[in-house]
Design a protein around this motif. Structure first.
Motif, short mmCIF file in Angstrom:
data_model
loop_
_atom_site.label_atom_id
_atom_site.label_comp_id
_atom_site.label_asym_id
_atom_site.label_seq_id
_atom_site.Cartn_x
_atom_site.Cartn_y
_atom_site.Cartn_z
N GLY A 135 -0.50 9.64 -24.95
CA GLY A 135 -1.56 9.02 -24.82
C GLY A 135 -1.53 7.44 -24.02
N ARG A 136 -0.36 7.24 -23.67
CA ARG A 136 0.15 5.98 -22.98
C ARG A 136 0.24 6.22 -21.41
NH1 ARG A 136 4.64 3.86 -22.92
NH2 ARG A 136 5.92 5.58 -23.71
N THR A 137 -0.26 5.14 -20.67
CA THR A 137 -0.34 5.39 -19.19
C THR A 137 1.07 4.76 -18.74
OG1 THR A 137 -2.62 4.76 -19.05
CG2 THR A 137 -1.06 4.24 -16.78
N LEU A 138 1.85 5.51 -17.83
CA LEU A 138 2.88 5.21 -17.39
C LEU A 138 2.96 4.49 -16.19
CD1 LEU A 138 4.91 8.53 -18.08
CD2 LEU A 138 4.97 6.42 -19.72
N GLY A 139 4.03 3.74 -15.93
CA GLY A 139 3.90 2.83 -14.59
C GLY A 139 4.40 3.76 -13.55
N LEU A 140 3.92 3.34 -12.31
CA LEU A 140 4.25 4.01 -11.04
C LEU A 140 5.73 4.21 -10.75
CD1 LEU A 140 3.02 5.56 -8.52
CD2 LEU A 140 2.99 3.29 -7.31
N LYS A 141 6.64 3.20 -11.15
CA LYS A 141 7.79 3.07 -11.09
C LYS A 141 8.47 4.45 -11.87
CE LYS A 141 11.96 0.41 -11.73
NZ LYS A 141 12.57 0.44 -10.45
N VAL A 142 8.03 4.57 -13.24
CA VAL A 142 8.67 5.61 -14.07
C VAL A 142 8.16 6.91 -13.52
CG1 VAL A 142 8.58 6.12 -16.44
CG2 VAL A 142 8.72 3.88 -15.89
N LEU A 143 6.87 6.95 -13.06
CA LEU A 143 6.61 8.21 -12.61
C LEU A 143 7.19 8.66 -11.37
CD1 LEU A 143 2.69 7.93 -12.86
CD2 LEU A 143 4.12 9.20 -14.45
N ALA A 144 7.47 7.76 -10.36
CA ALA A 144 8.23 8.16 -9.03
C ALA A 144 9.51 8.64 -9.38
CB ALA A 144 8.10 7.09 -8.27
N GLU A 145 10.15 7.79 -10.34
CA GLU A 145 11.55 8.26 -10.77
C GLU A 145 11.52 9.54 -11.53
OE1 GLU A 145 15.47 6.00 -13.01
OE2 GLU A 145 13.83 5.12 -12.85
N ARG A 146 10.79 9.64 -12.24
CA ARG A 146 10.81 10.76 -13.16
C ARG A 146 10.34 12.27 -12.47
NH1 ARG A 146 7.74 10.52 -18.92
NH2 ARG A 146 9.41 9.14 -19.10
N HIS A 147 9.29 12.19 -11.75
CA HIS A 147 8.81 13.18 -11.08
C HIS A 147 9.19 13.53 -9.45
CE1 HIS A 147 6.24 14.21 -14.54
NE2 HIS A 147 5.77 13.14 -14.49
N LEU A 148 9.62 12.64 -8.93
CA LEU A 148 10.02 12.48 -7.40
C LEU A 148 11.35 12.27 -7.26
CD1 LEU A 148 6.88 10.68 -5.97
CD2 LEU A 148 7.13 13.28 -6.30
N HIS A 149 12.25 11.82 -8.28
CA HIS A 149 13.64 11.27 -8.24
C HIS A 149 13.50 10.14 -7.09
CE1 HIS A 149 14.33 14.84 -10.52
NE2 HIS A 149 14.03 15.44 -9.86
N LEU A 150 12.52 9.24 -7.20
CA LEU A 150 12.56 8.25 -6.03
C LEU A 150 12.69 6.78 -6.91
CD1 LEU A 150 9.78 9.09 -3.68
CD2 LEU A 150 12.32 9.41 -3.15
N GLN A 151 13.58 5.76 -6.26
CA GLN A 151 13.44 4.53 -6.68
C GLN A 151 12.57 3.90 -6.03
OE1 GLN A 151 15.20 3.52 -9.22
NE2 GLN A 151 16.60 4.90 -9.74
#
Length: 274
Positions: free
Chosen positions: A173-189
């Protein structure tokens, strides 16, 4: 004598064939064209165009804004607007003149300095530009309610793809930050130090492209969470008749990442390989 003349004539004709007269321009050979060496262009930075020359607005546009603090309450005021198209190319990037006194430039996050806002256009000009670009198009971003509020614009809910509200991007139920989403799903820093609104808009568009099929299925179901994609880690239950055995649950295949290897410090690889 006749034999010698015949031999001389043959010898002269042989010499002409073996070594043609260079003074005759009609029979001179044209020198071969020099081969052009291929120029290996350097990989563009994320601030520049990412996918060639496809810089026209597309049906999907990603938006990100940067704010500065004003007043004693340090309220957020719009200072920069960046937009990229479906290919990750920059189609709009403008600073915004802030009419009131800025108390905090938030440079460590926004990357904005007093020099950045020098000769910046008025808010009304930027607002009009953004409104014309968004008209009739699908808007992609992260926590877009803040950006639209800062721009004082509305956009149809059916034409919004917000990474902050997509169920697959939420955790308990929590909103994840864009930094976390990019690292988790795109492997991007991204967002290492000062934020770059162009890079953040590109990351949001890359996330949408990665999950586009699931996302559009979620939209077609009318934003009903009970019948849409479950949140990460959430359990789903299906109603069964008394005495009826529960059907085995199908394992959901995880989306195949479009980027291979470890985390990357740039995002252009996604748009050039995706």
């Amino acid at each position: 004598i006749g034999c010698r003349c015949f031999t001389m004539n043959n010898w002269e004709s042989f010499r002409k064939r073996a070594r043609p007269d260079t003074s005759d321009t009609s029979t001179s050979r044209v020198p071969p064209r020099p081969r052009m060496e291929k120029k290996h262009s350097k990989t563009p930075r994320v601030e520049s165009l990412v996918a060639g020359t496809k810089t026209e607005p597309t049906n999907l546009i990603s938006l990100d804004c940067e704010m500065v603090g004003c007043g004693s309450d340090d309220r957020s005021v719009l200072a920069r607007v960046s937009m990229v198209n479906y290919h990750g190319n920059k189609i709009y990037d403008s600073f915004v003149r802030v009419p009131e006194r800025i108390t905090d430039f938030r440079t460590h996050v926004s990357g904005i300095t007093p020099t950045s806002l020098r000769d910046a256009p008025d808010f009304a000009v930027v607002q009009g530009d953004v409104a014309r670009l968004l008209n009739g198009r699908v808007l992609v971003g992260h926590t877009l309610r803040h950006d639209l509020k800062a721009l004082m614009l509305d956009h149809p809910r059916s034409q919004i793809r917000d990474c902050a509200t997509f169920p697959s991007f939420r955790e308990n139920g929590r909103t994840l930050g864009l930094k976390v989403l990019a690292e988790r799903h795109l492997h991007l820093q991204i967002q290492d130090g000062e934020h770059d609104s162009i890079q953040d808009a590109q990351a949001a568009m890359a996330l949408y492209r990665q999950f586009r099929r699931q996302w559009e299925a979620f939209v077609r179901r009318g934003h009903r969470p009970s019948r849409s994609l479950p949140e990460s880690g959430a359990a789903t239950a299906t109603a069964t008749e008394p005495g009826q055995a529960k059907a085995p649950r199908k394992k959901k295949k995880a989306p195949k990442p479009l980027l291979d290897g470890t985390a990357s410090s740039s995002i252009q690889e996604f748009f050039t390989t995706g």
